[in-house]
Every structure is written in structure tokens, then in C-alpha cells.
Scaffold this motif. Structure first.
Motif, PDB file in Angstrom:
ATOM      1  N   LEU B 219       0.835  -1.207   0.000  1.00 41.94           N
ATOM      2  CA  LEU B 219       0.000   0.000   0.000  1.00 41.94           C
ATOM      3  C   LEU B 219       0.863   1.247   0.000  1.00 41.94           C
ATOM      4  O   LEU B 219       0.578   2.228  -0.708  1.00 41.94           O
ATOM      5  CB  LEU B 219      -0.907   0.003   1.225  1.00 41.94           C
ATOM      6  CG  LEU B 219      -2.205  -0.799   1.058  1.00 41.94           C
ATOM      7  CD1 LEU B 219      -2.897  -0.961   2.395  1.00 41.94           C
ATOM      8  CD2 LEU B 219      -3.112  -0.144   0.053  1.00 41.94           C
ATOM      9  N   GLN B 220       1.955   1.192   0.833  1.00 41.47           N
ATOM     10  CA  GLN B 220       2.850   2.359   0.896  1.00 41.47           C
ATOM     11  C   GLN B 220       3.442   2.661  -0.476  1.00 41.47           C
ATOM     12  O   GLN B 220       3.476   3.805  -0.931  1.00 41.47           O
ATOM     13  CB  GLN B 220       3.973   2.086   1.917  1.00 41.47           C
ATOM     14  CG  GLN B 220       3.456   2.094   3.337  1.00 41.47           C
ATOM     15  CD  GLN B 220       4.390   1.410   4.334  1.00 41.47           C
ATOM     16  OE1 GLN B 220       5.348   0.711   3.945  1.00 41.47           O
ATOM     17  NE2 GLN B 220       4.100   1.578   5.617  1.00 41.47           N
ATOM     18  N   ILE B 221       3.873   1.574  -1.166  1.00 43.71           N
ATOM     19  CA  ILE B 221       4.470   1.769  -2.501  1.00 43.71           C
ATOM     20  C   ILE B 221       3.419   2.286  -3.494  1.00 43.71           C
ATOM     21  O   ILE B 221       3.679   3.211  -4.283  1.00 43.71           O
ATOM     22  CB  ILE B 221       5.103   0.450  -3.000  1.00 43.71           C
ATOM     23  CG1 ILE B 221       6.380   0.184  -2.187  1.00 43.71           C
ATOM     24  CG2 ILE B 221       5.420   0.523  -4.498  1.00 43.71           C
ATOM     25  CD1 ILE B 221       7.023  -1.143  -2.474  1.00 43.71           C
ATOM     26  N   THR B 222       2.221   1.707  -3.429  1.00 48.13           N
ATOM     27  CA  THR B 222       1.164   2.143  -4.344  1.00 48.13           C
ATOM     28  C   THR B 222       0.864   3.624  -4.161  1.00 48.13           C
ATOM     29  O   THR B 222       0.768   4.386  -5.135  1.00 48.13           O
ATOM     30  CB  THR B 222      -0.130   1.327  -4.093  1.00 48.13           C
ATOM     31  OG1 THR B 222       0.182  -0.055  -4.162  1.00 48.13           O
ATOM     32  CG2 THR B 222      -1.188   1.672  -5.112  1.00 48.13           C
ATOM     33  N   LEU B 223       0.740   4.003  -2.879  1.00 43.62           N
ATOM     34  CA  LEU B 223       0.469   5.419  -2.599  1.00 43.62           C
ATOM     35  C   LEU B 223       1.612   6.301  -3.094  1.00 43.62           C
ATOM     36  O   LEU B 223       1.372   7.375  -3.672  1.00 43.62           O
ATOM     37  CB  LEU B 223       0.264   5.620  -1.103  1.00 43.62           C
ATOM     38  CG  LEU B 223      -1.177   5.390  -0.608  1.00 43.62           C
ATOM     39  CD1 LEU B 223      -1.238   5.446   0.917  1.00 43.62           C
ATOM     40  CD2 LEU B 223      -2.142   6.400  -1.206  1.00 43.62           C
ATOM     41  N   ALA B 224       2.851   5.837  -2.832  1.00 45.72           N
ATOM     42  CA  ALA B 224       4.003   6.626  -3.293  1.00 45.72           C
ATOM     43  C   ALA B 224       3.966   6.823  -4.792  1.00 45.72           C
ATOM     44  O   ALA B 224       4.144   7.948  -5.301  1.00 45.72           O
ATOM     45  CB  ALA B 224       5.305   5.903  -2.890  1.00 45.72           C
ATOM     46  N   VAL B 252      10.822  -0.346   0.525  1.00 48.13           N
ATOM     47  CA  VAL B 252       9.775   0.692   0.605  1.00 48.13           C
ATOM     48  C   VAL B 252      10.416   2.034   0.948  1.00 48.13           C
ATOM     49  O   VAL B 252      10.082   3.070   0.355  1.00 48.13           O
ATOM     50  CB  VAL B 252       8.722   0.302   1.656  1.00 48.13           C
ATOM     51  CG1 VAL B 252       7.694   1.418   1.822  1.00 48.13           C
ATOM     52  CG2 VAL B 252       8.036  -0.990   1.274  1.00 48.13           C
ATOM     53  N   GLN B 253      11.359   1.931   1.922  1.00 45.87           N
ATOM     54  CA  GLN B 253      12.043   3.160   2.351  1.00 45.87           C
ATOM     55  C   GLN B 253      12.723   3.861   1.168  1.00 45.87           C
ATOM     56  O   GLN B 253      12.553   5.070   0.962  1.00 45.87           O
ATOM     57  CB  GLN B 253      13.107   2.760   3.385  1.00 45.87           C
ATOM     58  CG  GLN B 253      13.463   3.905   4.307  1.00 45.87           C
ATOM     59  CD  GLN B 253      14.391   3.435   5.446  1.00 45.87           C
ATOM     60  OE1 GLN B 253      14.457   2.217   5.765  1.00 45.87           O
ATOM     61  NE2 GLN B 253      15.103   4.335   6.038  1.00 45.87           N
ATOM     62  N   GLU B 257      11.763   7.476  -0.510  1.00 50.57           N
ATOM     63  CA  GLU B 257      12.766   8.547  -0.644  1.00 50.57           C
ATOM     64  C   GLU B 257      12.865   9.034  -2.086  1.00 50.57           C
ATOM     65  O   GLU B 257      12.903  10.226  -2.363  1.00 50.57           O
ATOM     66  CB  GLU B 257      14.148   8.032  -0.153  1.00 50.57           C
ATOM     67  CG  GLU B 257      14.245   8.050   1.352  1.00 50.57           C
ATOM     68  CD  GLU B 257      15.439   7.258   1.891  1.00 50.57           C
ATOM     69  OE1 GLU B 257      16.157   6.651   1.058  1.00 50.57           O
ATOM     70  OE2 GLU B 257      15.626   7.246   3.108  1.00 50.57           O
ATOM     71  N   ASN B 258      12.889   8.045  -2.995  1.00 48.75           N
ATOM     72  CA  ASN B 258      12.922   8.410  -4.429  1.00 48.75           C
ATOM     73  C   ASN B 258      11.723   9.250  -4.821  1.00 48.75           C
ATOM     74  O   ASN B 258      11.837  10.224  -5.557  1.00 48.75           O
ATOM     75  CB  ASN B 258      12.927   7.136  -5.299  1.00 48.75           C
ATOM     76  CG  ASN B 258      14.304   6.477  -5.314  1.00 48.75           C
ATOM     77  OD1 ASN B 258      15.305   7.113  -4.967  1.00 48.75           O
ATOM     78  ND2 ASN B 258      14.338   5.217  -5.684  1.00 48.75           N
ATOM     79  N   SER B 259      10.568   8.794  -4.276  1.00 46.50           N
ATOM     80  CA  SER B 259       9.317   9.482  -4.619  1.00 46.50           C
ATOM     81  C   SER B 259       9.362  10.932  -4.153  1.00 46.50           C
ATOM     82  O   SER B 259       8.988  11.849  -4.910  1.00 46.50           O
ATOM     83  CB  SER B 259       8.126   8.780  -3.953  1.00 46.50           C
ATOM     84  OG  SER B 259       8.007   7.484  -4.477  1.00 46.50           O
TER      85      SER B 259
END
Lengths: 184, 264
Positions: B219-224, B252-253, B257-259
């Protein structure tokens, strides 16, 4: 020349070239006028009747088929015009012909031959007027050399021989009337 | 020669319809029959009289009257011709076939117009029934999202995708699902569903606010990814908070950060 015969001109009139009627009028107006005049109509009535003939020709141009002589067709109409006119005139009691007073005035003094000739003419006219309508017509028609007896027969509706016989008898009758008038 | 024959032949003679030979014959006959000679002489005299019968000349008035009449007739005919062509034209127009054709066209137009006007009522009916469907669907979505079964809640989320114009209540329900649902798949579906309405500020704010609440790496990645796609600057703070407060998966971290970098 073929284009200028009475028949050809009348066929053109029939097909809508009405101006060609002017030529036919010029050709036949005198003869028609004489026809009406000699039938006993006065000059102004005769002129009107000539006009009526051409009005009728225009009106009935569709019925012209070009068979037989144009003059026969035209004189048939002229006869009808004259007949209709006198029928109407007798109803309205109009004097159409030469009045007897006029004739009398002419006959009163014939001193020389010229006047006698005129007197003869007047007498002849009187005699013609006394002749039955049909016979008078025949005599006037046969007076025109251009009309063959076959055409006269077409106009009055009988055979050629019968037309000749009728003319002959009409002439005889006229002679008798004329003689009677001369004596009187 | 009988009487009738004499009558016709004397007329033929006088009118000049005889040939020379016939004339000679006729004259011979007259010579031989004096009783006919007298008759013929009388006749010939009368005939001559008629022939010399003078006729006055018709006056010029007659000519004038005739040509006036003729030109009048010519004019009349020309006018009539114009009229006739008009009539013919009209007759052409009103030929039976054409009349039937026009009649059929008229009927067609009439029926078409009638159908069209009834279509209008249909479409208003459609709008009404569409609104009714939307209402029912809204209730269905709200009901399904509250169901204990994750399957049914998923169904509710996918039902929420079908809205043409989404209601605020539905958005709030979807956001609540995204924040609080126990099932990751349901939350994921809620994000997908909400991406349909990212042009609404309420949806964007809700998505940003839900970032710190997410536990699941997917979910975190999708949101990012979504925030990068939306270039949502407001999401930087929540992401930073997420990085500080939670023990995140290294992948994910790095992703977050990239995002953040790509959003800035």
C-alpha cells in the motif's frame, strides 16, 4: 410554294402559328364579304360577319384536319355564321338586309341604260332576297369560280351532281322571280 | 339526254367545267333540241347577271378590326401558353406516384417525429431511472463496505468504480475503508477506486492524510507511485513522517525517498 397553300397555312394556324391567319384573311376577305353582301346583308353587317367567320376559324382551328379544300371548310363556317346571325336578328327583330325603301328609291328613275342596268341590279337583289335562303346561298357560292362544284357540294352537304341540279333549279326560280318583279 | 342530265350539263357548261369536246357535244344537243335552247338561254342570262353582280369593297375598318382581334388572340395564346406550362409543371409535381411518395415521406416524418418525442420522454425517464440506480448503488456500496466479509467489501469497492458522478458520502466511505480496513486487498482496491476521482480535492486530501496510517508495504508503494503521478507536494510531509515514525521495509524506504525527491 407548298407551304403557302390555304391548307398548309391553316394547319400552321392549327399548330399555334396564329399570325398565318392574317394571310388567309387577306386571301379570302373579299370573297367572304361578297358572300355575305350578296346574301342580302348590308355592308357593315357583312364586315362583322366576315370578322365572325375568322373568330370561329380561330376557335375551331383544332377541328381542322386538312382534308378537302380549306375554302369549303371556311364557307361552311360562313354559312353557319350567317345562319346564326339571322336567327339572332330575327329574334331581336333587327332589319338586316337592304330595306325596301332603299330599293324603291333606286328604282324610281331609270332614265338611261346605265341607270337601267343599276335598276336591273336592284331588281336582281330583290329577286335574290325573295329566293329561299338555301337557294340563294347556292347561287352565291357557285358565283365564285374558285369553288369547284365538288367543294360546293361539301359545303352544303350533298353530292356534286345534286349540287349542280340544285343550282340549276335555283337559277330558274330566280329567273321567274326576276321576271315577275320586272313586270310589276 | 334526260332533264337532270341537261341540268347538270348546262351548269357544267356555264361554270366552265367542260372540256372542248364536251362543249361541242352540248352545243350540238342544244341545236337539235330547241326547247332546251330557250331554257338554256334564260338560264345563261340569269347566270351572267349573278356573275356581274357587283360587290362593294369592304372598308379598311374591317381590316383594322380583324388584325386587332388576331393580335389579341395571339397575345392571349402566349399568356395561356405560360399558364399551360405552369399547369403542366403542377401536373408533373402531382403525379400519383409522386403524391404517394410525398405522402409516405410525410407519414415517415410524422412517425419519426412521434418516435423522437417519445424518445425524449424515454431519455428523461432514463435520467430518472439512472438517478435511481445511482441512489441504489450508493446504498449498496455503503452497505457492502460495512460487511464483515472482505469479499463483500471488495465487491463494494468495485461497485464504487461504476459511479458516473461520485457522491461525497461514497468518497468518505472509501477513504475510511482505505484507512481502517483490516484487509490489505480491500485497501488496495479502495486506492484503485479512489484514483478514478483524483480530480476532486477531497479525494487528494484523503489520500495524503492516509499515508501515515498505512502499514502494508504494498500500500505504501502504491500510494508513493500515485503521489508521484499526481505530483502532490502536500504528500511530502506525510511521507517524511512515515519514514521517521515507522520501521519500514528497506525497499519501501528507498522507494519513498525516491518518490519524495521526484515530487520535489
Amino acid at each position: 410554294m407548298q407551304d403557302l397553300t390555304d391548307n398548309a397555312l391553316m394547319l400552321k394556324v392549327k399548330n399555334g402559328d396564329l399570325d398565318k391567319l392574317g394571310l388567309l384573311y387577306e386571301r379570302h376577305k373579299k370573297r367572304l364579304f361578297g358572300f355575305f353582301y350578296n346574301l342580302g346583308n348590308n355592308p357593315s353587317v357583312s364586315e362583322d360577319l366576315v370578322q365572325n367567320v375568322f373568330v370561329r376559324i380561330l376557335k375551331y382551328r383544332g377541328s381542322y384536319i386538312g382534308e378537302g379544300a380549306f375554302t369549303a371548310w371556311m364557307f361552311r363556317m360562313a354559312r353557319n355564321v350567317n345562319y346564326d346571325y339571322h336567327k339572332k336578328a330575327s329574334k331581336e327583330n333587327i332589319s338586316t338586309g337592304v330595306s325596301p325603301e332603299d330599293v324603291k328609291a333606286g328604282t324610281e328613275d331609270h332614265i338611261n341604260e346605265e341607270i337601267e342596268k343599276k335598276g336591273n341590279t336592284v331588281l336582281l337583289k330583290q329577286a335574290l332576297a325573295k329566293l329561299p335562303e338555301e337557294k340563294r346561298e347556292l347561287l352565291i357560292l357557285s358565283k365564285y369560280r374558285e369553288l369547284k362544284f365538288s367543294e360546293i357540294a361539301q359545303i352544303v352537304g350533298c353530292t356534286e351532281n345534286a349540287a349542280k341540279v340544285r343550282v340549276h333549279r335555283a337559277l330558274k326560280e330566280l329567273r321567274t322571280i326576276f321576271s315577275q318583279l320586272e313586270i310589276a | 339526254m334526260n332533264k337532270e342530265n341537261f341540268e347538270t350539263r348546262s351548269i357544267d357548261y356555264m361554270s366552265g367545267a367542260m372540256s372542248e369536246e364536251e362543249k361541242r357535244d352540248f352545243m350540238k344537243f342544244l341545236d337539235e333540241n330547241p326547247e332546251y335552247t330557250d331554257q338554256f338561254d334564260e338560264l345563261a342570262r340569269t347566270w351572267k347577271m349573278i356573275n356581274v353582280l357587283d360587290t362593294p369593297e369592304p372598308s379598311s375598318k374591317m381590316d383594322e378590326a380583324f388584325f386587332e382581334m388576331l393580335s389579341g388572340e395571339v397575345e392571349k395564346m402566349n399568356k395561356k401558353n405560360g399558364w399551360e406550362t405552369l399547369m403542366e409543371g403542377l401536373m408533373m409535381v402531382f403525379k400519383p406516384q409522386l403524391a404517394y411518395g410525398i405522402l409516405l415521406l410525410g407519414i415517415g416524418l410524422g412517425v419519426g417525429y412521434y418516435m423522437n418525442s417519445s424518445d425524449n420522454t424515454n431519455s428523461t425517464q432514463n435520467i430518472v431511472s439512472n438517478q435511481e440506480t445511482e441512489n441504489v448503488r450508493q446504498k449498496l456500496v455503503l452497505t457492502l463496505l460495512e460487511q464483515p466479509s472482505a469479499n463483500q467489501r471488495l465487491q463494494g469497492v468495485s461497485e464504487a468504480n461504476k459511479f458516473e458522478d461520485v457522491d461525497e458520502m461514497v468518497i468518505k466511505a472509501l477513504l475510511q475503508t482505505l484507512n481502517n480496513d483490516s484487509n490489505v486487498n480491500v485497501r488496495l482496491a479502495a486506492i484503485e477506486s479512489l484514483t478514478n476521482y483524483v480530480d476532486k480535492p477531497l479525494v487528494r486530501q484523503g489520500l495524503v492524510k492516509s499515508i501515515p496510517n498505512q502499514e502494508s508495504p504494498i500500500l505504501q508503494i502504491t500510494l508513493a507511485n500515485l503521489m508521484v503521478a499526481l505530483q502532490e507536494k502536500a504528500s511530502i510531509e506525510p511521507f517524511k513522517q512515515l519514514l521517521k515514525e515507522k520501521q519500514l521495509d528497506t525497499t519501501v524506504q528507498k522507494k519513498i525517498e525516491n518518490s519524495i525527491e521526484s515530487i520535489i
